[in-house]
Design an enzyme around this catalytic site. Sequence first.
Site, PDB file in Angstrom:
ATOM      1  N   GLY A 210       0.770  -1.231   0.000  1.00 28.76           N
ATOM      2  CA  GLY A 210       0.000   0.000   0.000  1.00 28.76           C
ATOM      3  C   GLY A 210       0.799   1.277   0.000  1.00 28.76           C
ATOM      4  N   LYS A 213       4.175   1.360  -4.690  1.00 27.25           N
ATOM      5  CA  LYS A 213       5.253   0.870  -5.569  1.00 27.25           C
ATOM      6  C   LYS A 213       4.776   0.796  -7.029  1.00 27.25           C
ATOM      7  CE  LYS A 213       5.702  -2.796  -2.962  1.00 27.25           C
ATOM      8  NZ  LYS A 213       4.872  -2.360  -1.831  1.00 27.25           N
ATOM      9  N   GLU A 429     -10.601   2.799  30.177  1.00 34.73           N
ATOM     10  CA  GLU A 429     -10.017   3.735  29.214  1.00 34.73           C
ATOM     11  C   GLU A 429      -9.394   4.937  29.905  1.00 34.73           C
ATOM     12  OE1 GLU A 429      -9.560   2.858  26.271  1.00 34.73           O
ATOM     13  OE2 GLU A 429     -10.843   1.088  26.332  1.00 34.73           O
TER      14      GLU A 429
END
Length: 615
Positions: A210, A213, A429
């Site tokens: 991704g 290239k 959290e």
Amino acid sequence: MNEVKKPQKPLLYYYGVVMLVLLLLNLFVMPWLAQREIREVDYNTFITMVENGEVARADVQTSENQILFTNEDNTVVYKTGMLPDPDLTQRLLDNEVDSYGQIIEETSPWVSLLFGWILPFALLYLFGQYMAKKMMDRAGGPNSMAFGLGRSNARVYVKSSEGIKFSDVAGEDEAKDSLREIVDYLHDPSKYREIGAKMPKGILLVGPPGTGKTLLAKAVAGEANVPFFSMSGSEFVEMFVGMGASKVRDLFDQAKQKAPCIVFIDEIDAIGKKRDGQLGGNDEREQTLNQLLTEMDGFEDNTGVIILAATNRPESLDPALTRPGRFDRRVPVELPDLKGREDILKVHARHIRTTGDIDWNRIARMAAGASGAELANIVNEAALRAVRSGRNAANEADLEESIEVVIAGYQKKNAILTDKEKCIVAYHEVGHALVAAMQTHSAPVQKITIIPRTSGALGYTMQVDEGEHYLMTKEEIENKIATFTGGRAAEEVVFGSITTGASNDIEQATKLARAMITRYGMTDDFDMVAMETVTNQYLGGDSSLSCSPETQARIDAAVVQTVKAQHQKALRILTENRRKLDEIAQFLYEKETITGDEFMEILNREELPAPEAQA
């Protein structure tokens, strides 16, 4: 880029056309020829003609309830219906009429011969000649493989008015600089020949999936305005031994005819893997590789033919393929940095309608570690979200949400947590965020949410670095491990029990601790000794220990000790800041999502102990 190679119809298409023509002949032409001279008369006329000696031949068809007969010259065929007549046989014998138990020949024998035998064989012969010529053309000449099996099926492109340029590729400035020299050579090779310089025969593009290239290879062809041959490495591998090598020869023959040009082989590791000799010398993949080596470094001059190849696994390629003289240059196409991500986002944002107040630098910082393809997906997700919301332009909130979609998935609207579970997730959290905020060398908290996502996460804490970092100190890694353990530590401090919500945290903390010991040499026990080998670095990085079982046991003990120490540090931080933990968790429980600014505003309402000194 526009593909100029015309699609070829399969052989089954032509066979079907011939069979359809023959079928139409049998169904329509032959019955029409058979029935065009038959005259229908009544039974009395038939009897009269028999008695007058005007019938030469008769065929009584009981199953069809009809009689076919001819005149005395056998030039006209008549037909009549049958009636009960027990004296018919005797009457035919008395008048010397030939009687048969089969249908009278309805057409001329020459017509029957022409349409029944000569015409079908002529059609098949002409079809065979046509197909032989087609197969010879596909195979490249009379000496090529039968049926075109050895023919290269590379896609040939030429530059179009909307061709890909280097301006369409962002975030890979170093790679573009390396490839601009190739473009300049294809434009004006004479100045290189004058000084005696030679261009690399092959250029290998390596990097994670991704990163662009293939896009870079097309941009080189677009800038140089030369033909571009594109083929995947897997397309060389055929069922029959030798076909792959034949395709390689044909590909280079085509390229030499259109030189100067570019040949691009994607996923070259499909044919370029190291030869280990286990499959023997007649292996199809090995023969294909040998032919590719010969074409790249043979006696013939490949002037004007530049070979580009891309792979995610450069370590698996054969050394003979990557040595100087073949793939002379290796161009890394890495994940983009902060500026690269910002440029990529802007390039893809050209294709959608956006508001003018988007802070692209902030979005790029939130998307740390994303590849070019993921950034393109983020921009597209933002446009889709704007459409779903009934707006005609994507804003910054759409981009932020699309980043979360890529990281954690879509929000699960049908996932309803109980009040107790929601409270536990809120403390979990906030535990992560509070431990991170109370340590030095930690990225600032950007967002905290307890809305479940389709990835399975019941909530997450997003941290965003202010800038780009390429190195991590031992203290920074230890602080990250402590942050990972902060969620479980909050559950222990507040509820006195633990849940399954820390599974991913445990995995990440253990992975970091093991890397500190086995790869980074951040321990006094083993000093600067590598205990682990990493392969496939661009595909996630598979690691394997390269030490004795006794050393592995010591490594496991050191990993446990490292994680345990940071877990104790997280417990201490949360215990000392229990009041802030409760306050922020209650605020998050009510709002479900809070920003980093809201988190820091609650945290700084009153004087807190100074951040803990570096361990």
